[in-house]
Design a protein around this motif. Sequence first.
Motif, PDB file in Angstrom:
ATOM      1  N   VAL A 185       0.926  -1.142   0.141  1.00 11.22           N
ATOM      2  CA  VAL A 185       0.030  -0.122  -0.171  1.00 11.22           C
ATOM      3  C   VAL A 185       1.009   1.324   0.128  1.00 11.22           C
ATOM      4  CG1 VAL A 185      -1.649   1.543   1.233  1.00 11.22           C
ATOM      5  CG2 VAL A 185      -1.834  -1.304   1.053  1.00 11.22           C
ATOM      6  N   TYR A 186       1.948   1.217   0.876  1.00  9.80           N
ATOM      7  CA  TYR A 186       2.874   2.388   0.805  1.00  9.80           C
ATOM      8  C   TYR A 186       3.456   2.526  -0.446  1.00  9.80           C
ATOM      9  CZ  TYR A 186       3.026   2.677   5.936  1.00  9.80           C
ATOM     10  OH  TYR A 186       2.736   2.910   7.183  1.00  9.80           O
ATOM     11  N   GLU A 187       3.603   1.499  -1.465  1.00  5.13           N
ATOM     12  CA  GLU A 187       4.260   1.531  -2.880  1.00  5.13           C
ATOM     13  C   GLU A 187       3.317   2.340  -3.462  1.00  5.13           C
ATOM     14  OE1 GLU A 187       5.518  -1.434  -6.407  1.00  5.13           O
ATOM     15  OE2 GLU A 187       5.167  -2.134  -4.348  1.00  5.13           O
ATOM     16  N   LEU A 188       2.232   1.982  -3.526  1.00  3.52           N
ATOM     17  CA  LEU A 188       1.065   2.688  -4.361  1.00  3.52           C
ATOM     18  C   LEU A 188       0.971   3.924  -4.006  1.00  3.52           C
ATOM     19  CD1 LEU A 188      -1.793   2.570  -6.113  1.00  3.52           C
ATOM     20  CD2 LEU A 188      -2.895   1.857  -3.853  1.00  3.52           C
ATOM     21  N   VAL A 189       0.976   4.344  -2.786  1.00  4.82           N
ATOM     22  CA  VAL A 189       0.868   5.892  -2.041  1.00  4.82           C
ATOM     23  C   VAL A 189       1.928   6.617  -2.718  1.00  4.82           C
ATOM     24  CG1 VAL A 189       1.157   7.283  -0.035  1.00  4.82           C
ATOM     25  CG2 VAL A 189      -0.359   5.261  -0.036  1.00  4.82           C
ATOM     26  N   VAL A 190       3.310   5.972  -2.907  1.00  2.00           N
ATOM     27  CA  VAL A 190       4.449   6.696  -3.198  1.00  2.00           C
ATOM     28  C   VAL A 190       4.274   6.886  -4.583  1.00  2.00           C
ATOM     29  CG1 VAL A 190       6.946   6.573  -3.723  1.00  2.00           C
ATOM     30  CG2 VAL A 190       5.861   6.057  -1.497  1.00  2.00           C
ATOM     31  N   GLU A 191       3.750   6.021  -5.413  1.00  2.65           N
ATOM     32  CA  GLU A 191       3.708   6.089  -6.911  1.00  2.65           C
ATOM     33  C   GLU A 191       2.611   7.198  -7.129  1.00  2.65           C
ATOM     34  OE1 GLU A 191       2.590   2.663  -9.229  1.00  2.65           O
ATOM     35  OE2 GLU A 191       4.060   1.750  -8.371  1.00  2.65           O
ATOM     36  N   ILE A 192       1.363   7.159  -6.375  1.00  2.00           N
ATOM     37  CA  ILE A 192       0.327   8.206  -6.501  1.00  2.00           C
ATOM     38  C   ILE A 192       1.079   9.608  -5.917  1.00  2.00           C
ATOM     39  CG2 ILE A 192      -1.746   9.028  -5.935  1.00  2.00           C
ATOM     40  CD1 ILE A 192      -2.555   6.184  -5.310  1.00  2.00           C
ATOM     41  N   SER A 193       1.542   9.700  -5.105  1.00  2.00           N
ATOM     42  CA  SER A 193       2.313  10.978  -4.485  1.00  2.00           C
ATOM     43  C   SER A 193       3.320  11.727  -5.688  1.00  2.00           C
ATOM     44  CB  SER A 193       2.983  10.974  -3.153  1.00  2.00           C
ATOM     45  OG  SER A 193       2.254  10.624  -2.289  1.00  2.00           O
ATOM     46  N   SER A 194       3.997  10.536  -6.256  1.00  2.39           N
ATOM     47  CA  SER A 194       5.066  11.319  -7.163  1.00  2.39           C
ATOM     48  C   SER A 194       4.256  11.896  -8.568  1.00  2.39           C
ATOM     49  CB  SER A 194       5.812  10.131  -7.668  1.00  2.39           C
ATOM     50  OG  SER A 194       6.536   9.544  -6.661  1.00  2.39           O
ATOM     51  N   VAL A 223      12.308  -2.696   8.198  1.00  3.11           N
ATOM     52  CA  VAL A 223      11.318  -1.790   7.816  1.00  3.11           C
ATOM     53  C   VAL A 223      12.056  -0.151   7.294  1.00  3.11           C
ATOM     54  CG1 VAL A 223       9.354  -0.149   8.673  1.00  3.11           C
ATOM     55  CG2 VAL A 223       9.824  -2.434   9.160  1.00  3.11           C
ATOM     56  N   ARG A 224      13.080  -0.010   7.945  1.00  2.45           N
ATOM     57  CA  ARG A 224      13.833   1.204   7.684  1.00  2.45           C
ATOM     58  C   ARG A 224      14.554   1.013   6.155  1.00  2.45           C
ATOM     59  NH1 ARG A 224      18.082   2.688  12.284  1.00  2.45           N
ATOM     60  NH2 ARG A 224      17.120   1.423  13.441  1.00  2.45           N
ATOM     61  N   VAL A 225      14.889  -0.104   5.977  1.00  2.00           N
ATOM     62  CA  VAL A 225      15.465  -0.287   4.777  1.00  2.00           C
ATOM     63  C   VAL A 225      14.188  -0.033   3.412  1.00  2.00           C
ATOM     64  CG1 VAL A 225      16.371  -2.001   2.806  1.00  2.00           C
ATOM     65  CG2 VAL A 225      17.101  -1.924   5.365  1.00  2.00           C
ATOM     66  N   THR A 226      13.407  -0.533   3.556  1.00  2.00           N
ATOM     67  CA  THR A 226      12.171  -0.432   2.830  1.00  2.00           C
ATOM     68  C   THR A 226      11.744   0.968   2.690  1.00  2.00           C
ATOM     69  OG1 THR A 226      11.253  -2.519   3.438  1.00  2.00           O
ATOM     70  CG2 THR A 226       9.963  -1.478   2.249  1.00  2.00           C
ATOM     71  N   CYS A 227      11.729   1.372   3.820  1.00  2.00           N
ATOM     72  CA  CYS A 227      11.135   3.104   3.825  1.00  2.00           C
ATOM     73  C   CYS A 227      11.998   3.906   3.046  1.00  2.00           C
ATOM     74  CB  CYS A 227      11.098   3.528   5.388  1.00  2.00           C
ATOM     75  SG  CYS A 227       9.684   3.155   6.195  1.00  2.00           S
ATOM     76  N   VAL A 228      13.283   3.870   3.340  1.00  2.00           N
ATOM     77  CA  VAL A 228      14.304   4.433   2.365  1.00  2.00           C
ATOM     78  C   VAL A 228      14.220   4.430   0.842  1.00  2.00           C
ATOM     79  CG1 VAL A 228      16.745   5.070   1.948  1.00  2.00           C
ATOM     80  CG2 VAL A 228      15.929   4.657   4.198  1.00  2.00           C
ATOM     81  N   GLU A 229      13.965   3.135   0.432  1.00  2.00           N
ATOM     82  CA  GLU A 229      13.663   2.825  -1.057  1.00  2.00           C
ATOM     83  C   GLU A 229      12.468   3.700  -1.333  1.00  2.00           C
ATOM     84  OE1 GLU A 229      13.595  -1.352  -1.278  1.00  2.00           O
ATOM     85  OE2 GLU A 229      15.460  -1.997  -1.004  1.00  2.00           O
ATOM     86  N   MET A 230      11.509   3.457  -0.600  1.00  2.00           N
ATOM     87  CA  MET A 230      10.219   4.184  -1.169  1.00  2.00           C
ATOM     88  C   MET A 230      10.469   5.663  -1.044  1.00  2.00           C
ATOM     89  SD  MET A 230       7.197   1.678   0.365  1.00  2.00           S
ATOM     90  CE  MET A 230       7.174   0.209  -0.110  1.00  2.00           C
ATOM     91  N   ILE A 231      11.122   6.245  -0.291  1.00  2.00           N
ATOM     92  CA  ILE A 231      11.371   7.607  -0.076  1.00  2.00           C
ATOM     93  C   ILE A 231      12.146   8.239  -1.377  1.00  2.00           C
ATOM     94  CG2 ILE A 231      12.285   9.692   1.377  1.00  2.00           C
ATOM     95  CD1 ILE A 231      11.318   7.931   3.820  1.00  2.00           C
ATOM     96  N   THR A 232      13.024   7.163  -1.610  1.00  2.00           N
ATOM     97  CA  THR A 232      14.017   7.618  -2.725  1.00  2.00           C
ATOM     98  C   THR A 232      13.267   7.912  -4.019  1.00  2.00           C
ATOM     99  OG1 THR A 232      15.823   6.236  -1.751  1.00  2.00           O
ATOM    100  CG2 THR A 232      15.853   6.711  -4.241  1.00  2.00           C
ATOM    101  N   ALA A 233      12.196   6.958  -4.139  1.00  2.00           N
ATOM    102  CA  ALA A 233      11.302   7.103  -5.457  1.00  2.00           C
ATOM    103  C   ALA A 233      10.523   8.440  -5.204  1.00  2.00           C
ATOM    104  CB  ALA A 233      10.194   6.014  -5.639  1.00  2.00           C
ATOM    105  N   LEU A 234       9.978   8.795  -4.299  1.00  2.00           N
ATOM    106  CA  LEU A 234       9.241  10.099  -4.109  1.00  2.00           C
ATOM    107  C   LEU A 234      10.195  11.380  -4.142  1.00  2.00           C
ATOM    108  CD1 LEU A 234       6.760  11.408  -3.377  1.00  2.00           C
ATOM    109  CD2 LEU A 234       7.314  11.360  -0.847  1.00  2.00           C
TER     110      LEU A 234
END
Length: 504
Positions: A185-194, A223-234
């Motif tokens: 869901v976070y991945e979806l949110v980041v894609e939409i936010s971008s 969890v931190r690893v995954t967060c950083v990856e997603m934030i990098t996309a944003l």
Amino acid sequence: MAASIEELMSALTGSGDPVEELRALKRAALALPLSALRERVPELRLGGIFSLMNGNDQEQVVLCVAILERFLQASEPVHIARNYKEELQRGLYHPEDSVKLLAISQVGRIVESSEAMTEILNDLELLKQMILCVAGDELSVAREAVKSLSRIAGSRPGLQLLFGSNLLADLKSVMAVSDVVRYRVYELVVEISSVSAESLSFCTNSDLLPQLLEDLSGDDVLVRVTCVEMITALAGTLHGRQYLAQHGVIDKISNMIVGSDSDPFSGLYLPGLVKFFGNLAIVDSPQQICEHYPAFLQKVFDLAQGHETTMIGVAVDTLGVLGSNVEGKQVLQKTGSKFDDVFKRIGHHAKNSSTELRVRCLDSISSILLLPPDNHTDDLLAMAESWFRGMSNQPVEVFRSIASQPFPELHCGALKVFTAIANQPWAQRMMIDSPGFVEYIVDRTVDPDKDSKDAKFELVKSLINAKTTAAVFGNQHYLRLRAYHREGPYYIQAVSTVAVEGAE
């Protein structure tokens, strides 16, 4: 005479064992060109095949999916939405993942059409089922659902529906299934936010994006690893970077780099932090990022000179990205002897480490030494020459040695380094002063495969396109390079044979 598609469709009606008819229909559908199929599909009634897809026979289901994929591929999205919306919705409940994938992918096609999308947006139950598919066990189904939901949110009506109705509650409910699903869901949110500042605003107001940022400070390292990856996309978007800066996220990641020395688990998330700043420097400004967050560049230097292969690779890749433009090169130059030592270390790894790391080092070296043809200032040329000479007493011989090894990836990597500096006069002088270098360049027998021949040809092309080559190499060598370029990378010298009387 082979039966027509219409006849084969009719044969399905009332058939007690339709598998044989489905096989014939599949063959006919695949044999017919898509252009011809487009003309006939609007007249076909596919409801019967959708119904057969609900059977228990595995082969029957597989055949139905294959046939429908072909027919629906030839159908306009608005036609599918108006005629088969209910069938697609039932497909989302189907126990077979292949059926779910078929339904989700067609919904994804529908929402890309502004005319057809209204048919989907009016069906909250279908959209709810799409959200539930994000929690599916099959990863391919979940990914396709995320992709289609992201497309739905690509329009303002879809954005409003997803975050301004009961569907938001469904999203939050799905997140509670597991950590894995939460990050889908976070991945979806980041894609939409971008997509836009407006999209980001919807995601922020939904509390989903702030929740993701909170997880960055959690105790769970993975969890931190995954967060950083997603934030990098944003951070790849301007509005995303502004949002992250305003909420102190970039400062937080910088502090995580500073504190990584005392964290025994930092090796798990440190590559992501370095990659984050590396990407940030390229899309923003290398100078600003490195000046505002000095811990980033210092950490990259430390990793490059360390002993852990994984971290060395991360640092090497990051320096290659950072040094890929002129501003980044100047940032590295300002560090003086610090980068000189690091670059020499990268040259050492290019000669002595594992093949994978050697290839990454060669790519990084070529990226850092490459200068745009229209930006050959005396300072930049002197900088590149100083770095190249600093790697070894005889750097040309070092890279020729690497290029002579029987590993295509190393062969091409070394040629890529020569290509990067081929239009710089100092490098041309070093090449011509290296005995046999021109002979090596025009010798096709030393290039073992197509990639190697292509890499050699790029080097020759770079040399003959440079303004100074003729003067530095001399007319005779320059003409040999021109002949090589004219003949192309795959030229084979014809060998003539002379018949001798009496010879067998």
